[in-house]
Design a protein around this motif. Structure first.
Motif, short mmCIF file in Angstrom:
data_model
loop_
_atom_site.label_atom_id
_atom_site.label_comp_id
_atom_site.label_asym_id
_atom_site.label_seq_id
_atom_site.Cartn_x
_atom_site.Cartn_y
_atom_site.Cartn_z
N ARG A 111 -51.68 42.09 -33.08
CA ARG A 111 -52.72 42.13 -32.24
C ARG A 111 -53.84 42.70 -33.35
N LEU A 159 -54.96 39.91 -35.66
CA LEU A 159 -55.83 38.71 -34.79
C LEU A 159 -57.14 39.52 -34.84
N ALA A 160 -57.28 40.76 -34.42
CA ALA A 160 -58.57 41.37 -34.23
C ALA A 160 -59.34 41.38 -35.57
N TYR A 165 -59.28 39.24 -38.03
CA TYR A 165 -59.72 37.79 -38.19
C TYR A 165 -60.80 37.40 -37.23
N ALA A 166 -60.70 37.85 -35.89
CA ALA A 166 -61.73 37.58 -35.09
C ALA A 166 -62.97 38.32 -35.47
N ALA A 221 -64.56 36.22 -38.25
CA ALA A 221 -65.29 34.98 -37.80
C ALA A 221 -66.58 35.41 -37.27
N VAL A 222 -66.56 36.45 -36.39
CA VAL A 222 -68.07 36.66 -35.82
C VAL A 222 -69.09 37.24 -36.79
N VAL A 237 -52.08 34.20 -39.12
CA VAL A 237 -52.65 33.72 -37.55
C VAL A 237 -51.34 33.14 -36.68
#
Lengths: 73, 141
Positions: free
Chosen positions: B11, B14-15, B17-18, B21-22, B122
């Motif tokens: 998690r 993924l956080a 990487y998110a 991306a943002v 990912v």
């Protein structure tokens, strides 16, 4: 390949019969995580031979009393 | 964060990487796509992933047992499989598009490596979460 459905176990019953042992206590004595005990009891994980013997050892019974093999036809 | 060490690590990755991306998506229209690439530095936070679960390890708790190792193995195979697919595609597509005598920027090699690592982690994270979720937690003690 052995599927989960071919191996059942009596871990939950044995826990309750041994002083209502908690999943956490069994996990500590068998050297695994509580999540693994949960997965075992739900028959979603087939343990290795070593782990099966360890669990049987915790309850002081033979391995066949803990795990049963029922081949699917 | 709930769940075992591997789930928390997945998690976290993924956080990170998110978030990357943002930040990139917000910066790119403002300062340009190339300058906004600085946002990819946020990926570096994923380097802190091994620190998750350190407290449990120090307390002598079992952090990874045979089941966790088995799930980790499956997730790693999935991650490397997708990395390989991406790598083959990244090698073949420029060859098809540019032709045998075409040229590409050396930056492409760096991007290939970066995105390959991104895909590997990912996919690893997603497969970890999916495999653990399949073995639903039973809260009854």
């Amino acid at each position: 390949m052995t599927r989960c459905s071919e191996i059942s176990n009596r871990i939950r019953r044995l826990r309750f019969d041994h002083g209502e042992m908690t999943q956490e206590a069994l996990a500590d004595r068998a050297g695994v995580t509580r999540q693994t005990i949960i997965a075992l009891e739900a028959a979603k994980y087939v343990p290795s031979l070593l782990l099966a013997f360890r669990i049987a050892g915790v309850f002081g019974v033979g391995i066949e009393e803990v795990f049963q093999y029922e081949p699917s036809s | 964060m709930a769940g075992n060490v591997q789930q928390r690590q997945a998690r976290f990755i993924l956080a990170v990487y998110a978030a990357t991306a943002v930040v990139y998506a917000v910066l790119a229209p403002l300062i340009g796509f190339r300058p906004a690439c600085g946002a990819f530095g946020i990926f570096g936070l994923a380097g802190f992933t091994p620190l998750i679960g350190r407290k449990d390890r120090r307390a002598g708790k079992v952090v990874m047992d045979e089941r966790d190792l088995s799930i980790d193995r499956e997730a790693t195979v999935a991650g490397y499989s997708f990395f390989w697919l991406f790598f083959v595609a990244a090698c073949m597509i420029p060859w098809v598009v540019k032709g045998p005598d075409g040229t590409i920027s050396v930056n492409f090699l760096m991007l290939m490596l970066g995105f390959g690592a991104f895909i590997l982690l990912v996919v690893w994270s997603l497969v970890i979460l999916i495999l653990y979720r399949r073995q639903d937690d039973d809260p009854v003690q």
